[in-house]
Design a protein around this motif. Structure first.
Motif, PDB file in Angstrom:
ATOM      1  N   GLU A 349       0.817  -1.215   0.000  1.00  0.00           N
ATOM      2  CA  GLU A 349       0.000   0.000   0.000  1.00  0.00           C
ATOM      3  C   GLU A 349       0.853   1.268   0.000  1.00  0.00           C
ATOM      4  OE1 GLU A 349      -2.120  -3.084   2.693  1.00  0.00           O
ATOM      5  OE2 GLU A 349      -0.095  -2.307   2.409  1.00  0.00           O
ATOM      6  N   LYS A 350       2.178   1.132   0.061  1.00  0.00           N
ATOM      7  CA  LYS A 350       3.083   2.271   0.244  1.00  0.00           C
ATOM      8  C   LYS A 350       4.005   2.452  -0.976  1.00  0.00           C
ATOM      9  CE  LYS A 350       2.372   3.772   4.570  1.00  0.00           C
ATOM     10  NZ  LYS A 350       2.181   5.204   4.916  1.00  0.00           N
ATOM     11  N   MET A 351       3.515   3.118  -2.006  1.00  0.00           N
ATOM     12  CA  MET A 351       4.327   3.338  -3.199  1.00  0.00           C
ATOM     13  C   MET A 351       5.565   4.173  -2.885  1.00  0.00           C
ATOM     14  SD  MET A 351       4.904   2.910  -6.444  1.00  0.00           S
ATOM     15  CE  MET A 351       3.485   2.613  -7.519  1.00  0.00           C
ATOM     16  N   GLY A 352       5.418   5.204  -2.042  1.00  0.00           N
ATOM     17  CA  GLY A 352       6.547   6.069  -1.725  1.00  0.00           C
ATOM     18  C   GLY A 352       7.709   5.307  -1.121  1.00  0.00           C
ATOM     19  N   LEU A 400      -6.948  -3.698  -4.674  1.00  0.00           N
ATOM     20  CA  LEU A 400      -6.200  -4.585  -5.559  1.00  0.00           C
ATOM     21  C   LEU A 400      -5.502  -3.785  -6.657  1.00  0.00           C
ATOM     22  CD1 LEU A 400      -5.338  -7.360  -6.519  1.00  0.00           C
ATOM     23  CD2 LEU A 400      -7.545  -7.585  -7.686  1.00  0.00           C
ATOM     24  N   GLU A 401      -6.187  -2.796  -7.201  1.00  0.00           N
ATOM     25  CA  GLU A 401      -5.594  -1.965  -8.256  1.00  0.00           C
ATOM     26  C   GLU A 401      -4.377  -1.209  -7.719  1.00  0.00           C
ATOM     27  OE1 GLU A 401      -6.809   1.623 -11.390  1.00  0.00           O
ATOM     28  OE2 GLU A 401      -8.184   1.042  -9.770  1.00  0.00           O
ATOM     29  N   LYS A 402      -4.507  -0.649  -6.517  1.00  0.00           N
ATOM     30  CA  LYS A 402      -3.415   0.134  -5.934  1.00  0.00           C
ATOM     31  C   LYS A 402      -2.209  -0.736  -5.636  1.00  0.00           C
ATOM     32  CE  LYS A 402      -2.294   3.152  -2.017  1.00  0.00           C
ATOM     33  NZ  LYS A 402      -2.822   3.826  -0.799  1.00  0.00           N
ATOM     34  N   THR A 403      -2.435  -1.856  -4.988  1.00  0.00           N
ATOM     35  CA  THR A 403      -1.316  -2.731  -4.627  1.00  0.00           C
ATOM     36  C   THR A 403      -0.703  -3.384  -5.857  1.00  0.00           C
ATOM     37  OG1 THR A 403      -2.865  -4.556  -4.197  1.00  0.00           O
ATOM     38  CG2 THR A 403      -2.211  -3.194  -2.315  1.00  0.00           C
TER      39      THR A 403
END
Length: 419
Positions: A349-352, A400-403
């Motif tokens: 969940e943490k793209m950064g 799901l899309e984000k991860t």
């Protein structure tokens, strides 16, 4: 000729007896390396490549006194016990806006608003804003460091034994483990903060390292008394139940953010990492003994955040490169860089954080990187494969899309393989 024949007979005899004396009952002074242990981690939800690599590394370094260091929040446990304890204290009225010292709490501008204890709606609101207070500066790499200190400084006047009941409430005897059942389950929270639980895979990793002769340490940016309680009263009990008595983390192997303590009996100031080595009752979290020490506002430096984690490892663990270090956030990247082997707990969940990881991997000391995907919000826990991710988050398409995008970013940059 007789002499030469005799010599030939003697040499022949030596070989017949078995390679120069060893077969004639004469012991040769030949040292053989001990056999490597067979190391098998529990299957759990490890990424298969990470699991295999860890098993090999643990076997290769077994019983050599090697050091392993792990972050606690979102690495050893899913979610953050320090923040959950803070939330429990606020909920109970132990921490209030009026009761916080203004001397240690700055007001500041964030975006288009002024943030101050007198203007925010709640203490958690101020804390969340303070986490972002310096992110506007170009080149900021350690934005949360001051917040890590502040959230412990505001406990001034309390004693360690007064903190622990709120840690116990925030943990709830691992109750949040139930969240991992399905993505559509309601998240277990306390005063708005997700309650933590132990990753079973990490408990097994700790136990496997300990039983194979490793020294294992925890280096956390949460307050030391909460983390030590979590280790002593919860993690160690899980370890001993599975691996036997004595398989446990020593009290002085737990390092965290702390302030100077004033002993109400003699008025002297003390540091946690010295007390825990010299006062057995303090190390054992004896409530009566802990009640004698009052927290001050004076932070003990270096704090266990960012490069301060490196400094604490050098000071309390080893001046050499640790064999294995595990972490999950930008707060952990400096200490991960020092390790020979790095276990990165990849919060999908943490793209950064993952962008920071890729940057670090491209500019780090030589060493192995092992990337283990996890979820910490919906259907929290380790994730073994992309197929498992798709299945677990199927009820939550947006999650799901984000991860999936985060996993794709790591795959494209060569960080995440065989997923």
């Amino acid at each position: 000729m007789m002499f030469k024949k005799g010599m030939a007979w003697m040499v022949g005899t030596l070989f017949v007896c078995g390679s120069l004396l060893t077969g004639c009952g004469v012991k040769a002074d030949v040292k053989t390396a001990p056999a490597k242990p067979v190391v098998t981690l529990d299957e759990g939800h490890w990424n298969p490549a990470v699991k295999a690599k860890l098993e090999t590394l643990i076997a290769e370094g077994a019983f050599q006194g090697k050091k392993a260091v792990f972050d606690f929040d979102n690495t050893t446990i899913c979610r953050d016990i320090g923040e959950a304890t803070f939330a429990a204290m606020v909920e109970a009225g132990q921490l209030t806006l009026d009761g916080i010292s203004r001397d240690i709490t700055p007001s500041f501008v964030l975006g288009d608003k002024t943030v101050a204890l007198d203007t925010v709606g709640s203490l958690p609101e101020f804390y969340e804003d303070f986490l972002s207070a310096t992110k506007h500066q170009k080149g900021e790499k350690t934005p949360y460091a001051n917040s890590y200190a502040w959230v412990v400084q505001i406990l001034a006047g309390m004693t360690p034994d007064q903190i622990l009941p709120y840690s116990e409430k925030a943990f709830g005897n691992n109750v949040a483990m139930q969240d991992s059942g399905a993505a559509d389950l309601k998240e277990t929270k306390i005063n708005g903060y997700r309650m933590p639980f132990f990753y079973p895979e990490m408990v097994d990793l700790y136990g496997t390292l300990l039983k194979n002769g490793y020294e294992v340490y925890v280096c956390s940016a949460s307050n030391i008394w909460t983390v030590r309680w979590m280790v002593r009263e919860n993690l160690n009990k899980l370890l001993e139940a599975k691996y036997g008595k004595g398989i446990a983390i020593a009290p002085d192997h737990v390092i965290g953010v702390n302030v100077l303590l004033k002993d109400k009996r003699d008025g002297k100031l003390y540091k946690d990492q010295l007390l825990v080595r010299n006062n057995a009752k303090y190390a054992a979290l004896d409530r009566a003994e802990l009640s004698n020490y009052e927290l001050t506002t004076q932070v003990v430096y270096p704090i266990t955040g960012y490069f301060g984690k490196v400094a604490n490892i050098i000071k309390y663990v080893t001046k050499e490169r640790p064999y294995l270090i595990g972490g999950d956030s930008s707060n952990d990247l400096p200490m991960l860089d020092r390790a020979e082997n790095r276990l990165w707990i990849t919060r999908l969940e943490k793209m950064g954080y993952q962008k920071g990881l890729v940057e670090q991997m491209g500019d780090s000391l030589p060493g192995n990187w092992m990337i283990q995907p996890v979820l910490y919000k919906k259907s929290p826990g380790f994730v073994s494969t992309r197929a498992e991710l798709d299945t677990r988050l199927a009820p939550k398409p947006s999650a799901l899309e984000k991860t999936g995008k985060v996993a794709g970013f790591l795959e494209e940059n060569g960080a995440l393989k065989a997923f």
